[in-house]
Design an enzyme around this catalytic site. Structure first.
Site, PDB file in Angstrom:
ATOM      1  N   ASP A 165       0.835  -1.189   0.000  1.00  0.00           N
ATOM      2  CA  ASP A 165       0.000   0.000   0.000  1.00  0.00           C
ATOM      3  C   ASP A 165       0.873   1.243   0.000  1.00  0.00           C
ATOM      4  O   ASP A 165       2.004   1.211  -0.482  1.00  0.00           O
ATOM      5  CB  ASP A 165      -0.951  -0.033   1.208  1.00  0.00           C
ATOM      6  CG  ASP A 165      -2.270   0.649   0.928  1.00  0.00           C
ATOM      7  OD1 ASP A 165      -2.309   1.891   0.990  1.00  0.00           O
ATOM      8  OD2 ASP A 165      -3.267  -0.041   0.662  1.00  0.00           O
ATOM      9  N   HIS A 197      -3.469   5.962   3.830  1.00  0.00           N
ATOM     10  CA  HIS A 197      -4.232   4.809   3.337  1.00  0.00           C
ATOM     11  C   HIS A 197      -3.701   3.483   3.869  1.00  0.00           C
ATOM     12  O   HIS A 197      -4.451   2.647   4.385  1.00  0.00           O
ATOM     13  CB  HIS A 197      -4.201   4.839   1.813  1.00  0.00           C
ATOM     14  CG  HIS A 197      -5.186   3.943   1.143  1.00  0.00           C
ATOM     15  ND1 HIS A 197      -4.896   2.646   0.800  1.00  0.00           N
ATOM     16  CD2 HIS A 197      -6.452   4.167   0.729  1.00  0.00           C
ATOM     17  CE1 HIS A 197      -5.944   2.105   0.193  1.00  0.00           C
ATOM     18  NE2 HIS A 197      -6.905   3.009   0.135  1.00  0.00           N
ATOM     19  N   SER A 240     -11.327  -0.519  -0.549  1.00  0.00           N
ATOM     20  CA  SER A 240     -10.021  -0.574   0.129  1.00  0.00           C
ATOM     21  C   SER A 240     -10.158  -1.072   1.553  1.00  0.00           C
ATOM     22  O   SER A 240      -9.211  -1.647   2.105  1.00  0.00           O
ATOM     23  CB  SER A 240      -9.370   0.810   0.147  1.00  0.00           C
ATOM     24  OG  SER A 240      -8.821   1.139  -1.099  1.00  0.00           O
TER      25      SER A 240
END
Length: 400
Positions: free
Chosen positions: A55, A154, A341
């Site tokens: 990620d 994220h 996600s």
């Protein structure tokens, strides 16, 4: 990389604090998903299970003792910057103009999470009021700061979801960056496309070499994203050339992924289908392919109902909760983001629980058991059932 869902229709505001935290936050998954989950017994024997977090990077200070280390006691991190050059740091290097606003930017994301989830909170109302007062100059500053910050956080949120409730589980970090700013930097090119494919091949090999058994991939590298980059920074280039470069990039990444995954049958790779509310075929992410040890995940809400923003299609063979999933941001602030996600690490968490009771499962076996134990909602989406999947893994272990 798939941005938080609210970034698909980003509006701007001054970067300021936006109010106090919510009162009465939702339960971790809601009653529907809690009834389908299971806790696996704590274990003090054997090696720690490793999960790959592929990620935007992870704030390792939030995961004391949970980051896998090499024989030389170094955190297992393989990173690449926006220019696809090696930069083995667990997080991206942000300019001070962004990093010094961490607390404010976290509150902005929390407020957007509330707005996105139709939660009427003080911070959401404060944010909406500031949206009305924005100036063009404030918008430009905001777009740059919050755009970079939303990507930066994220991977930390993904890691927090993937590790929830797991004992003796640690993460191997593969960090990637993408362009930022307007016009975007870097402007996409054939050289960058080749570097991107090479970096993905290298990171996949790194994760496998260091024994990650499940790998979280909450990103897709869709063709439209590369076209968008080129439209903003290379508009004079003929559209046919831009389309050819975007397609070349996606196909090069797809080849690297497919070959690397096929060579790692012990590993289950779990990808996000995307949040554009379209078909995977139309979105054409680099992850649009089929392998026995690769799952593509869609998102449903906290009651198991299909969302209107998840990507769908025959490639999406399992759905999980992607609606206001609790996850920490860098620094520890709690957020409730939505998107495929978030559904993806929920499935990774379930696969890790399966391995906790049966470490002999192959990637294909994990995928098969996750799909076979799913049930369908009213509109036909196959829903993750962690409790059944873990029990199936346990039964399989007993018969081996």
């Amino acid at each position: 990389m798939f941005m938080p869902k609210w970034m698909l229709a980003l509006v701007a505001l001054p970067v300021v604090a936006v109010g106090a935290s919510n009162a009465g936050e939702p339960a971790a998954q809601g009653d529907f998903w809690a009834a389908r989950d299971v806790q696996v017994p704590a274990s003090s024997n054997g090696e720690k299970l490793r999960i790959g977090i592929w990620d935007s990077g992870v704030d390792t200070t939030l995961f004391e003792g949970r980051v896998a280390r090499s024989e030389s006691a170094q955190d297992l991190v393989r990173g690449y910057d926006a220019f696809k050059l090696r930069q083995d740091t667990p997080m991206a290097k942000l300019p001070a103009s962004v990093s010094t606003w961490q607390d404010d930017l976290n509150r902005v994301l929390q407020a957007f999470d509330d707005i996105d989830g139709n939660v009427d909170s003080p911070r959401a109302r404060a944010l909406q009021e500031r949206l009305k007062q924005q100036t063009p100059e404030e918008k430009a500053l905001f777009d740059d700061a919050v755009g970079r910050w939303s990507g930066y956080v994220h991977g930390t949120a993904v890691a927090d979801i993937a590790l929830a409730g797991l004992d003796r589980t640690e993460i191997v970090i593969a960090r990637m960056e993408w362009w930022h700013g307007s016009p975007p930097v870097p402007c996409w090119s054939r050289e960058l496309a080749d570097r991107e494919a090479a970096s993905i091949r290298d990171q996949l090999a790194f994760l496998v070499e260091h024994k990650a058994r499940v790998v979280n991939m909450s990103w897709g590298r869709a063709e439209a994203a590369y076209l968008g980059n080129l439209e903003r920074c290379a508009a004079d280039t003929p559209i046919e050339e831009r389309r050819a470069l975007a397609r070349y990039t996606v196909e090069a990444i797809r080849t690297a992924l497919r070959e690397g995954m096929a060579a790692a049958p012990a590993v289950l790779f779990v990808g996000a289908s995307g949040n554009a509310g379209t078909s995977v075929e139309e979105a054409n992410p680099a992850t649009r392919f089929a392998l026995p040890n690769f799952l593509l995940i869609g998102a449903v809400d906290r009651k198991g109902n299909k969302t209107d923003w998840t990507n769908t299609g025959p490639e999406v063979t399992l759905y999980a909760n992607g609606d206001r999933v609790p996850a920490r941001l860098p620094g520890g602030a709690l957020s409730y983001p939505s998107g495929t996600s978030m559904a993806t690490p929920v499935v990774v968490n379930a696969a890790a629980k399966m391995l906790a009771v049966n470490p002999n499962l192959s990637g294909a076996q994990m995928r098969a058991l996750l799909e076979q134990t799913a049930d369908r909602n009213a509109t036909g989406q196959p829903l993750l059932h962690t409790k059944r999947a873990v029990e199936a893994a346990r039964t399989s272990n007993a018969s081996q």
